[in-house]
Scaffold this active site. Structure first.
Site, mmCIF file in Angstrom:
data_model
loop_
_atom_site.group_PDB
_atom_site.id
_atom_site.type_symbol
_atom_site.label_atom_id
_atom_site.label_comp_id
_atom_site.label_asym_id
_atom_site.label_seq_id
_atom_site.Cartn_x
_atom_site.Cartn_y
_atom_site.Cartn_z
ATOM 1 N N GLU A 272 0.837 -1.202 0.000
ATOM 2 C CA GLU A 272 0.000 0.000 0.000
ATOM 3 C C GLU A 272 0.870 1.250 0.000
ATOM 4 O OE1 GLU A 272 -3.264 0.033 -0.425
ATOM 5 O OE2 GLU A 272 -3.198 -2.139 -0.573
ATOM 6 N N TRP A 275 1.758 1.588 -3.528
ATOM 7 C CA TRP A 275 0.710 2.203 -4.348
ATOM 8 C C TRP A 275 0.770 3.727 -4.229
ATOM 9 C CZ3 TRP A 275 -2.249 0.294 -8.092
ATOM 10 C CH2 TRP A 275 -3.357 1.033 -8.519
ATOM 11 N N TRP A 303 -19.481 11.741 -22.077
ATOM 12 C CA TRP A 303 -20.179 12.093 -20.837
ATOM 13 C C TRP A 303 -21.486 12.801 -21.171
ATOM 14 C CZ3 TRP A 303 -18.171 9.787 -16.842
ATOM 15 C CH2 TRP A 303 -16.802 9.577 -16.741
ATOM 16 N N ASN A 339 -11.126 2.711 2.435
ATOM 17 C CA ASN A 339 -10.636 2.624 1.062
ATOM 18 C C ASN A 339 -11.539 1.771 0.177
ATOM 19 O OD1 ASN A 339 -8.442 3.205 -0.899
ATOM 20 N ND2 ASN A 339 -8.261 0.963 -0.904
ATOM 21 N N TRP A 357 -15.355 11.886 -13.771
ATOM 22 C CA TRP A 357 -14.574 11.605 -12.570
ATOM 23 C C TRP A 357 -14.015 12.864 -11.922
ATOM 24 C CZ3 TRP A 357 -9.541 13.252 -12.542
ATOM 25 C CH2 TRP A 357 -8.909 13.467 -13.775
ATOM 26 N N TRP A 380 -8.892 8.308 -8.520
ATOM 27 C CA TRP A 380 -10.104 8.568 -9.289
ATOM 28 C C TRP A 380 -9.940 8.107 -10.736
ATOM 29 C CZ3 TRP A 380 -15.050 9.550 -8.558
ATOM 30 C CH2 TRP A 380 -15.475 9.904 -7.270
#
Length: 450
Positions: A272, A275, A303, A339, A357, A380
């Site tokens: 993590e 990440w 969109w 998360n 987003w 995102w």
């Protein structure tokens, strides 16, 4: 007699394992800290929850410096003007800071470094916020990694992250201290109304609280982290993200503490941290991560016109989807969201409500205490399918299945959205199956346009 050193604090609000501060101590002479609330130069303004945290963390840092004999001066404005002015007022012969990795920030820092050196001031910057510098981790062809697994494998093949530096017992301060702004006058915390009561109930910003939280996590939760981290009701996640975001802890401290505590249990947790590294390395190479699709083909994504009622329902946790509503209310109340639930709420916004987003990224930026320039935008885009190592667009988190799998006893729902457990729960504002099909059709339009 050695002239004073100025340590410019940014997202490194700590005295332990702070290479810039350590360099000032090695140089000798008086040391003063400076924090600049940047209000120009293109720096993205902080969100409301971040401003709340910053107030507490700055107050804590000032206490830590004062207890050791130094001080923290506060100024607001353009650092290209403020930093040289404080250097002159202090009579500083050297300025030290820890590196930033956003494109605008790097440009600001480079300009200040050049200007100060041109006037004979010693300037040095250091690695403090990442385990590995972005230019040291590249593919065999010399390009940035686009997929996490080979990226993290390459990181792990490098020498282990350096050992953290201990906090100094004393920091000699200058005899004459330049003017400092009053922290309260910055009005970082809300007053009329004070919507941050829930943040204050959950969080205590500052380095001492961060150190205590790391010790508590290692003692109580690390051994079970791999199994329980996806269960929002278990509250077994590290909750170190705001500590890392504000630099109350360095990743080096967290890394070595986890390995020394119980390396056999730490692999998933360390990934993590990896990440987080991946997000920052991506931002370093793609500075527009918060505003532009990392995958250019998503610029053609169809969109629909923004449905502001749907966006508002999502923001307020009134979508009629239990796990989404629970997560969004946890976020508003505490400045934090589990998360797993972040992924579900983000997927619902982008792939069920078909809302760009960037609207979600902006809301999280304003409401998360741990929102940073890299991880927020990176995650995102990962959920949307437009980013590095992105989840395929056709991977749509079904919020009802996620609820059944990760909150089977409805503990999390009961805490944050109990009306969904009533005999007549609220109805979803959209049909999950139908909107999933619409999302897949939109994705097909993008793939066929390539």
């Amino acid at each position: 007699m050695t002239s004073p050193s100025l340590v410019w604090f940014r997202d490194d609000l700590r005295v332990a394992d702070n290479p810039a501060l350590h360099a000032a101590l090695e140089r000798g002479g008086p040391i003063m800290g400076l924090y600049v609330l940047e209000e120009s130069g293109g720096i993205r303004p902080l969100g409301g929850a971040a401003r709340w945290w910053l107030h507490g963390s700055l107050a804590s840092l000032a206490d830590e410096l004062r207890a050791r004999g130094s001080t923290l001066v506060l100024r607001r404005g353009d650092p290209a003007t403020v930093v040289p002015a404080v250097v002159d007022e202090l009579g500083a012969g050297a300025v030290f800071w820890n590196r930033r990795y956003g494109g605008i920030e790097r440009g600001i820092d480079a300009g200040i470094k050049a200007a100060l050196r041109a006037h004979g001031t010693e300037v040095a910057s250091f690695s403090a916020s990442l385990l590995f510098e972005p230019w040291t981790v590249q593919t065999g062809s010399g390009t940035p990694y686009a997929v996490f697994t080979p990226f993290w494998r390459a990181c792990r093949s490098l020498p282990a992250p350096r050992a953290p530096q201990p906090a100094p017992d004393t920091i000699p301060g200058p005899s004459a201290i330049p003017r400092s702004d009053d922290l309260a006058a910055w009005e970082l915390r809300p007053a009329h109304p004070d919507w941050a009561e829930g943040l204050a109930e959950l969080w205590e910003p500052g380095e001492p609280a961060a150190t205590a939280r790391l010790a508590q996590f290692l003692a109580d939760d690390l051994a079970d982290y791999d199994r329980a981290r996806d269960e929002p009701a278990a509250e077994s996640t590290a909750r170190l993200s705001p500590r890392l975001r504000w630099g109350e802890l360095s990743p080096h401290q967290v890394w070595h503490a986890a390995v020394q505590h119980r390396e056999a249990d730490a692999s998933r947790f360390l990934s993590e941290l990896g990440w987080r590294e991946f997000a920052w390395h991506t931002l370093f190479h793609f500075p527009d991560l918060a505003t532009k699709n990392w995958r250019a083909e998503f610029d053609a994504f169809p969109w629909p016109r923004l449905n502001r009622d749907h966006l508002a329902a999502w923001q307020r946790g009134r979508t009629g989807v239990a796990l989404v509503d629970a997560g969004m209310r946890e976020l508003w109340r505490t400045g934090f969201m589990h998360n797993r639930v972040r992924m579900v709420t983000a997927s619902f916004l982008v792939k069920n409500l078909l809302i760009d987003w960037r609207h979600g990224e902006e809301w999280f930026w304003d409401t998360l205490v741990d929102a940073d320039a890299a991880s927020n935008a990176f995650n995102w885009q990962w959920v949307a399918g437009s980013g590095a190592d992105a989840a395929p667009y056709f991977r749509i988190f079904n919020p009802e299945r996620q609820r059944d799998r990760f909150d089977p006893n409805a503990e999390y729902i009961r805490r944050w959205a109990p009306e969904h457990l009533a005999a007549d729960p609220p109805a979803p504002i959209v049909d999950l199956a139908g909107t999933r099909r619409q999302a897949l059709d939109a994705y097909d339009a993008v793939t066929h346009a390539r």
